[in-house]
Design an enzyme around this catalytic site. Structure first.
Site, PDB file in Angstrom:
ATOM      1  N   HIS A   1       0.877  -1.110  -0.049  1.00 53.70           N
ATOM      2  CA  HIS A   1       0.286  -0.026   0.085  1.00 53.70           C
ATOM      3  C   HIS A   1       1.060   1.032  -0.351  1.00 53.70           C
ATOM      4  O   HIS A   1       1.827   0.951   0.118  1.00 53.70           O
ATOM      5  CB  HIS A   1      -0.422   0.068   1.598  1.00 53.70           C
ATOM      6  CG  HIS A   1      -0.272  -0.215   2.458  1.00 53.70           C
ATOM      7  ND1 HIS A   1       0.211  -1.151   3.489  1.00 53.70           N
ATOM      8  CD2 HIS A   1      -0.063   0.950   3.284  1.00 53.70           C
ATOM      9  CE1 HIS A   1       0.668  -0.441   5.073  1.00 53.70           C
ATOM     10  NE2 HIS A   1       0.767   1.017   4.140  1.00 53.70           N
TER      11      HIS A   1
ATOM     12  N   TYR B   1       9.899   1.531   9.791  1.00 48.73           N
ATOM     13  CA  TYR B   1       9.919   3.023   8.325  1.00 48.73           C
ATOM     14  C   TYR B   1      11.755   3.154   8.407  1.00 48.73           C
ATOM     15  O   TYR B   1      12.269   3.198   9.156  1.00 48.73           O
ATOM     16  CB  TYR B   1       8.811   4.809   9.008  1.00 48.73           C
ATOM     17  CG  TYR B   1       7.807   3.746   9.115  1.00 48.73           C
ATOM     18  CD1 TYR B   1       7.129   3.453   8.166  1.00 48.73           C
ATOM     19  CD2 TYR B   1       7.035   4.597   9.996  1.00 48.73           C
ATOM     20  CE1 TYR B   1       5.572   3.243   7.916  1.00 48.73           C
ATOM     21  CE2 TYR B   1       5.701   5.006   9.934  1.00 48.73           C
ATOM     22  CZ  TYR B   1       4.859   4.077   9.032  1.00 48.73           C
ATOM     23  OH  TYR B   1       4.093   4.182   8.932  1.00 48.73           O
TER      24      TYR B   1
ATOM     25  N   GLU C   1       7.564   1.291   4.092  1.00 44.98           N
ATOM     26  CA  GLU C   1       7.761   0.889   5.527  1.00 44.98           C
ATOM     27  C   GLU C   1       8.080  -1.325   4.762  1.00 44.98           C
ATOM     28  O   GLU C   1       7.675  -1.097   3.696  1.00 44.98           O
ATOM     29  CB  GLU C   1       6.243   0.804   5.878  1.00 44.98           C
ATOM     30  CG  GLU C   1       6.237   0.085   6.746  1.00 44.98           C
ATOM     31  CD  GLU C   1       4.610   0.339   7.535  1.00 44.98           C
ATOM     32  OE1 GLU C   1       3.761   0.484   6.353  1.00 44.98           O
ATOM     33  OE2 GLU C   1       4.322   0.541   8.352  1.00 44.98           O
TER      34      GLU C   1
ATOM     35  N   HIS D   1       4.976   7.058   2.490  1.00 45.86           N
ATOM     36  CA  HIS D   1       5.695   5.886   2.439  1.00 45.86           C
ATOM     37  C   HIS D   1       4.444   4.737   1.381  1.00 45.86           C
ATOM     38  O   HIS D   1       3.364   5.092   1.041  1.00 45.86           O
ATOM     39  CB  HIS D   1       5.884   5.233   3.780  1.00 45.86           C
ATOM     40  CG  HIS D   1       5.007   4.679   4.180  1.00 45.86           C
ATOM     41  ND1 HIS D   1       4.349   5.535   5.129  1.00 45.86           N
ATOM     42  CD2 HIS D   1       4.068   2.961   3.731  1.00 45.86           C
ATOM     43  CE1 HIS D   1       3.203   4.056   6.091  1.00 45.86           C
ATOM     44  NE2 HIS D   1       3.373   3.335   5.055  1.00 45.86           N
TER      45      HIS D   1
ATOM     46  N   HIS E   1      -5.483  -2.380   4.614  1.00 45.47           N
ATOM     47  CA  HIS E   1      -4.945  -0.982   3.818  1.00 45.47           C
ATOM     48  C   HIS E   1      -4.995  -1.232   2.567  1.00 45.47           C
ATOM     49  O   HIS E   1      -3.643  -1.900   2.386  1.00 45.47           O
ATOM     50  CB  HIS E   1      -5.514   0.214   4.549  1.00 45.47           C
ATOM     51  CG  HIS E   1      -3.397  -0.079   5.397  1.00 45.47           C
ATOM     52  ND1 HIS E   1      -3.123  -0.531   5.423  1.00 45.47           N
ATOM     53  CD2 HIS E   1      -2.595   1.031   5.341  1.00 45.47           C
ATOM     54  CE1 HIS E   1      -1.849  -1.091   6.123  1.00 45.47           C
ATOM     55  NE2 HIS E   1      -1.463  -0.440   6.291  1.00 45.47           N
TER      56      HIS E   1
ATOM     57  N   HIS F   1       2.031  -0.857  15.017  1.00 43.27           N
ATOM     58  CA  HIS F   1       0.666   0.484  14.573  1.00 43.27           C
ATOM     59  C   HIS F   1      -0.154   0.225  15.616  1.00 43.27           C
ATOM     60  O   HIS F   1      -0.775  -0.825  16.136  1.00 43.27           O
ATOM     61  CB  HIS F   1       0.436   0.680  13.331  1.00 43.27           C
ATOM     62  CG  HIS F   1       1.617   0.688  12.034  1.00 43.27           C
ATOM     63  ND1 HIS F   1       2.191   1.932  12.199  1.00 43.27           N
ATOM     64  CD2 HIS F   1       2.230   0.390  10.789  1.00 43.27           C
ATOM     65  CE1 HIS F   1       3.282   2.150  11.320  1.00 43.27           C
ATOM     66  NE2 HIS F   1       3.119   0.895  10.341  1.00 43.27           N
TER      67      HIS F   1
END
Lengths: 307, 307, 307, 307
Positions: A153, A255, A265, A214, A199, A246
């Site tokens: 993503h 990251y 990431e 990112h 996501h 997260h």
């Protein structure tokens, strides 16, 4: 996949120096170099992906993202979505077949956040890298570095994220998996998916349009995240934060930055989504924990270092 | 174990509020409460330990470490080491059997860094917690929180670490597994072991004597470290740093604070040591990477927050 | 390490075809080839070991173990142990310095089980492979296959295991970490250690002397055990059992065979031992669970396939 | 999700003794008991599931599966699919709302393999267990045993798997993720999905209709699979095979039996699927490796022990 959009297909990233970028994306992250085109762009893929490529690097004067592309089910869907984008009031641009080697025609629109998005239906399928489609082994030998397994993503910063969310939802069929909501009820971040992943693209509110936070790549396990962190240190790569988890999506993450300053990431885990799932809500006043679940505070880079 | 010192036996830690401390050490870290004595001290153990206890909490006005104790092979060794400490010029103090419930007599000396160290030969053996010594299962059911598996080591700050190292080496038979050396060749940190572990006790140079950096507890896996980090967040426990890896020893770690401000560590992995291994050297100018391998910079708390 | 024996130093294994054996031990298991001597023997080491080699392969007509060697603290210890072996009634054989390239003189004795054991004090130290002793990285890049990190122990079958245990305990200072006891109280298996590991050598009762069950190598994690199992399958290597856990020691393991039919193990985890730990006892009637904790039955190969 | 079928919604399993079954599904596997109905059926769910239940246990004289149910997007989809099933020639049975507590009306059909399948659009949503939908923690405290995180799929045995595949594909919109093909090109096993998972239901060819091979539950990690295997041993639960990896889907797995003889699986990992992925093919002559990737041979139970 309500409207026929399947998945993130690729991202085209600007880098300042191609050879340094390849040491990063290919040798460190473990993407496989598949082609260089006559514009000097380099195409890479992650090993579990069946399509020819998922990352395109373009040498340029400033870093950032040129565009992110989604693959749709077929050409009928592509035509349908094109018509609906136009009907919705978007200007669409035609990118001819072959502009990217092995990729069919793309329909481009600019989201209200200022980012370029492409839709395409066809890309040469070369199969998973190093694995047969008959009696496939568990994984290929010969992978490098972090052994990233797929482009997962992008997280993008820009204005008008509510309008962008509505466009992605109503025209493209994305669902709101997670959101960050301010005390007045306004969304300051939206995490959107077209499948079971937490996501496929995410947006965070920011006055400046078309900013790139990112591009993210999937790893198999938390141990792979540790080894990725070790490699970041061994190669003197600039780290941002991690290993950590997260709050949003609960993925386990690091990251770091490519040599041009673009953030990457690598992560594993993360929640799954179905269309009947209510969106997960994080409160903006708890944004620290939402982003970095263990530290529970943002580092200042998270909101300010963008390309 | 050249001179008969076997391992860290226990640490006595001062806490400001016993009930809060028990929520931390027992419910969060997963140590097992085994006894409260008539002074109000609470004894705890980690589940893989065969002795009755390895942590003693004492309510007091200020946090810190009262003493760290090492278990020696037997009473002959204890007498021998006592005589050698005296011959070496140390003042030794007698702590009678039973001063700690279930623990034999202790011989106390003050290291040149200002810390109290006790030696003892006998402690009641209650066996691993929840596990039979015949046909033992892999692990006990009913462990809480982080499920810490053993008290592993302490890191202590104080002056005169060279003299302390020589005393631990020559009298107690410790070996120098790892060291941090400044550009002039002076040692600013020593990691000492009496077994195969990367450290049983470690010292970092600091002008103020008798300072406590952390007590450390072993976890089985990197995944256990992640779950420990999650629990730290879920319980609003103050985190220092992690999950990450140390350069020194290469263990995988988190630092956090008990409610009294004492720092704890849980970690897994780490290098092993044998007597013919040359000490591993880290350069003081690379102390950031030596301590926090991924970030490669110290957070300011590492050198300044002590109890 | 009560009597100065430090650790398993190496094992010399007979193989039927050297090139096939190297594909197995070097390319699959990830040992590093360090030398071939003028007898055609090939020396290998695992990456965390500081000594020059830990495995010697010798081409021969039948598979099996030539000898297992232990490293002792220094030459004084070696002379002392030699004298004590003789006093105990053992015949000892002198193996001159240089018989194995880089290894000092060895003192050989035959255990009552019929196996050759060597003691030595000196071996060329080449340091950990691919890692500096100053500011060492967490692990070297470029390891192959299973990335075995150290030669850990051997399991040997033969008669007279009680006499063998007493010899190892009284002369060499080994401790009994775990045992399997028959209903009459007789030991049918002993797991012996000179350090904190659950075993440095183990013996199982068997009428035929000098039989080799397996040589075992340490992996870092349970995930590494999975990847080892995957590699066994990818390379069509003969598997015995696993991934699984042992009851004895609780290590997590796979057994498989080299091309000559010698059994190997790779494993991770396992309990730790200190001299004041009572031996762990498994009942012979529960031998299935003792060996293969999950299946709780022995496969017939475990007791019968030996070299 | 081409035709609006979202996911496996629940499975109803027959057990011989309810209290023994609850010790297994609730205390060992970690499903959460949510209700008992007036027929004595017990409803359970896994903690990540948002719907009220995903497993129903019914006490009966013989074990096996009563039915497997899929949740569809909404009532319009349910009506549409019902009409299409009828048009396709299936007899459909109406199961009224409330027959299962909290579940809307179900449309039942019998697949050519002889199994009952239900479709439903509505089930009470109680949210993830132990986790808020606002600022959700990473996982709930208080889970038991294996901490199964979701009901994932069933593997069913019966005749006419080609017809069953075509029905699931053409009417319900399932895709063929993986298949086992005999030398003549006939499918002997099909792994079908409506999302990104490697399978939501799978069928293996077998002359006897309506046989139940296993119900499978997802675990987060390979370490969770190890701990599940440990728990199987600690509780004297009958194990079938594992921990190991499947060739098909590459998931990491254990098979074991409930007290009534129904097979269960817990697993982690596994490949992902998109609609443009060609089916993965395993050759029937390599079925051993396809099923048990490490051992590369079937145990006899795999093909014969069914309920």
């Amino acid at each position: 996949m309500r409207n026929g959009v399947m998945r993130p297909g690729h991202v085209q990233i600007r880098v300042l120096d191609m050879e340094e970028a390849l040491e990063h994306y290919r040798d460190l992250m473990g993407l496989i170099e598949v082609e260089r085109d006559n514009q000097g762009r380099v195409y890479l893929k992650a090993w579990t992906e069946v399509d020819k490529f998922s990352v395109v690097l373009r040498e340029a004067d400033k870093p950032g993202m040129d565009h992110m592309a989604f693959k749709v089910l077929n050409n009928e869907v592509l035509e349908q979505l094109e018509a609906e984008l136009v009907a919705y009031g978007c200007e669409v641009e035609q990118i001819p077949e072959g502009e990217l080697s092995g990729c069919g025609r793309r329909v481009r629109f600019v989201a209200p956040t200022g980012h370029n998005f492409d839709l395409f239906a066809e890309k040469e399928q070369t199969g998973k890298w190093g694995i047969s489609s008959v009696n496939p082994e568990a994984w290929p030998r010969g992978l490098k570095g972090m052994k990233a397994s797929r482009f997962d993503h992008c997280l993008l910063y820009g204005p008008n994220i509510e309008e962008t969310y509505v466009l992605f939802r109503d025209v493209l069929g994305f669902e709101l998996a997670e959101q960050v909501v301010d005390p007045e009820g306004g969304r300051v971040a939206v995490f959107l998916t077209v499948g079971m992943k937490a996501h496929d693209v995410a947006f965070i509110d920011c006055p400046e349009p078309n900013k790139f936070h990112h591009a993210s790549f999937f790893l198999e396990t938390w141990e792979a995240v540790l080894r990725a962190a070790d490699l970041i240190s061994m190669t003197n790569t600039s780290i941002d934060i991690g290993p950590t988890r997260h709050g949003l999506t609960h993925g386990q993450t690091i990251y770091f930055f490519d040599p041009s300053g673009n953030r990457n990431e690598v992560f594993c885990g993360g929640d799954y989504h179905y269309p009947d799932h209510e969106p997960i809500t994080w409160k903006a006043e708890d944004l620290g924990k939402a982003i970095f679940y263990h530290d529970r505070v943002l580092n200042e880079r998270f909101l300010s270092v963008l390309t």
